[in-house]
Write a protein that holds these residues in place. Structure first.
Motif, PDB file in Angstrom:
ATOM      1  N   ILE A 185       0.757  -0.989  -0.050  1.00  0.00           N
ATOM      2  CA  ILE A 185      -0.065  -0.016   0.221  1.00  0.00           C
ATOM      3  C   ILE A 185       1.039   1.225   0.022  1.00  0.00           C
ATOM      4  O   ILE A 185       0.437   2.175  -0.855  1.00  0.00           O
ATOM      5  CB  ILE A 185      -0.912   0.016   1.168  1.00  0.00           C
ATOM      6  N   LEU A 186       1.857   1.425   0.911  1.00  0.00           N
ATOM      7  CA  LEU A 186       2.946   2.177   0.689  1.00  0.00           C
ATOM      8  C   LEU A 186       3.436   2.696  -0.614  1.00  0.00           C
ATOM      9  O   LEU A 186       3.529   3.782  -1.030  1.00  0.00           O
ATOM     10  CB  LEU A 186       3.811   2.159   2.012  1.00  0.00           C
ATOM     11  N   ALA A 187       3.828   1.529  -1.146  1.00  0.00           N
ATOM     12  CA  ALA A 187       4.648   1.970  -2.695  1.00  0.00           C
ATOM     13  C   ALA A 187       3.484   2.242  -3.575  1.00  0.00           C
ATOM     14  O   ALA A 187       3.878   3.062  -4.406  1.00  0.00           O
ATOM     15  CB  ALA A 187       5.430   0.520  -2.935  1.00  0.00           C
ATOM     16  N   LYS A 188       2.349   1.535  -3.516  1.00  0.00           N
ATOM     17  CA  LYS A 188       1.291   1.602  -4.693  1.00  0.00           C
ATOM     18  C   LYS A 188       0.522   3.149  -4.499  1.00  0.00           C
ATOM     19  O   LYS A 188       0.403   3.697  -5.577  1.00  0.00           O
ATOM     20  CB  LYS A 188       0.546   0.601  -4.712  1.00  0.00           C
ATOM     21  N   ARG A 189      -0.041   3.243  -3.269  1.00  0.00           N
ATOM     22  CA  ARG A 189      -0.810   4.279  -3.098  1.00  0.00           C
ATOM     23  C   ARG A 189      -0.299   5.693  -2.467  1.00  0.00           C
ATOM     24  O   ARG A 189      -0.786   6.671  -2.462  1.00  0.00           O
ATOM     25  CB  ARG A 189      -1.816   3.924  -1.936  1.00  0.00           C
ATOM     26  N   GLN A 190       0.977   5.705  -2.027  1.00  0.00           N
ATOM     27  CA  GLN A 190       1.616   6.783  -1.296  1.00  0.00           C
ATOM     28  C   GLN A 190       0.702   7.489  -0.271  1.00  0.00           C
ATOM     29  O   GLN A 190       0.353   8.711  -0.870  1.00  0.00           O
ATOM     30  CB  GLN A 190       2.163   7.815  -2.258  1.00  0.00           C
ATOM     31  N   PRO A 191       0.115   6.740   0.627  1.00  0.00           N
ATOM     32  CA  PRO A 191      -0.999   7.587   1.230  1.00  0.00           C
ATOM     33  C   PRO A 191      -0.414   8.707   2.311  1.00  0.00           C
ATOM     34  O   PRO A 191       0.852   8.720   2.386  1.00  0.00           O
ATOM     35  CB  PRO A 191      -1.410   6.531   2.373  1.00  0.00           C
ATOM     36  N   ALA A 192      -1.299   9.519   2.518  1.00  0.00           N
ATOM     37  CA  ALA A 192      -0.971  10.844   3.425  1.00  0.00           C
ATOM     38  C   ALA A 192      -1.941  10.994   4.473  1.00  0.00           C
ATOM     39  O   ALA A 192      -2.866  10.036   4.580  1.00  0.00           O
ATOM     40  CB  ALA A 192      -1.125  11.929   2.744  1.00  0.00           C
ATOM     41  N   ALA A 193      -1.638  11.751   5.499  1.00  0.00           N
ATOM     42  CA  ALA A 193      -2.435  12.013   6.518  1.00  0.00           C
ATOM     43  C   ALA A 193      -2.960  10.878   7.388  1.00  0.00           C
ATOM     44  O   ALA A 193      -2.172  10.176   7.795  1.00  0.00           O
ATOM     45  CB  ALA A 193      -3.419  12.827   5.873  1.00  0.00           C
ATOM     46  N   SER A 194      -4.506  10.727   7.928  1.00  0.00           N
ATOM     47  CA  SER A 194      -4.999   9.711   8.510  1.00  0.00           C
ATOM     48  C   SER A 194      -4.600   8.149   7.798  1.00  0.00           C
ATOM     49  O   SER A 194      -4.299   7.431   8.769  1.00  0.00           O
ATOM     50  CB  SER A 194      -6.341   9.675   8.848  1.00  0.00           C
ATOM     51  N   ASP A 195      -4.603   8.087   6.545  1.00  0.00           N
ATOM     52  CA  ASP A 195      -4.272   6.888   6.196  1.00  0.00           C
ATOM     53  C   ASP A 195      -2.918   6.487   6.286  1.00  0.00           C
ATOM     54  O   ASP A 195      -2.678   5.312   6.645  1.00  0.00           O
ATOM     55  CB  ASP A 195      -4.462   7.010   4.567  1.00  0.00           C
TER      56      ASP A 195
END
Length: 237
Positions: free
Chosen positions: A74-84
């Protein structure tokens, strides 16, 4: 149930986050059972149940690897921010605490087998029962706090670790005194002391799990905050 994550344009992203959360809670359920069964196996001198606890370690390790892979993907594919991002970081750290709880339950199971083979119930089982019930509830409530994103419950669980430590220290003093009075009991009581040590560590890991949840919700690292200062409204000074 309170929601922390937000809806995303990609439904697949939502599904990935929910799957991660569910796998974490599933692993937590297995670990919770391990702790309860390990204590019960010792109190009942049940070697078969102790073996079951050891066997569950395989499931825990598999879920640990699955969750770790999901977090990295998920970190590599979505590059989430904030609460995610906080959710993923929190779960990635909390899952390590669960894995260590499982390890301590396995240690208790091994010690149970040693005590069963000796064929005599040594001093200290009352303390094991009391502390075992306390840390089992801490693990249960920590997972419940994660399921409901309940920061007040997380703070309550974290503070309970202080009571566990007090009970542990009292039990240790009693057992050391007993061994001094009856040196023939040393080998048996040493196993009980190691069980109590594992239970005390389980309490520590439950507290750490709750601290990771507080970070998820508040965005504040409270790992080094005094339990006296920790509240549901905690904000950095």
């Amino acid at each position: 149930m309170k929601e922390l994550t937000t809806d995303h344009i990609s439904q697949q992203f939502n599904n990935e986050l929910e799957a991660l959360r569910q796998h974490f809670l599933t692993m937590g359920g297995v670990v919770e059972s391990q702790v309860q069964d390990a204590v019960q196996a010792l109190l009942d001198s049940n070697g078969s149940l102790a073996e079951d606890v050891k066997d569950q370690d395989t499931t825990v390790n598999q879920l640990d690897g699955l969750i770790d892979e999901e977090c990295r993907r998920i970190l590599a594919k979505r590059q989430p921010a904030a609460s995610d991002l906080r959710m993923i970081l929190s779960i990635s750290k909390a899952v390590s605490e669960l894995e260590r709880i499982g390890d301590e339950a396995k240690k208790i199971a091994n010690l149970t087998l040693n005590l069963v083979s000796e064929g005599e119930s040594p001093r200290g089982y009352v303390e094991i029962n009391r502390i075992g019930q306390m840390v089992s509830k801490m693990v249960h409530d920590a997972l419940d706090a994660y399921a409901r994103l309940d920061i007040e419950l997380a703070v309550k669980v974290a503070k309970q670790d202080r009571t566990v430590d007090q009970e542990y220290n009292t039990a240790m003093r009693s057992l050391v005194t007993y061994m001094m009075e009856d040196p023939r009991s040393i080998s048996r009581v040493i196993n009980v002391i190691w069980v109590l040590r594992s239970l005390e560590r389980i309490g520590d890991h439950a507290r750490h799990t709750c601290q990771h949840l507080i970070f998820m919700i508040k965005g504040v690292d409270v790992r080094h905050v005094s339990l006296n200062d920790l509240t549901a409204d905690y904000k950095p000074k």
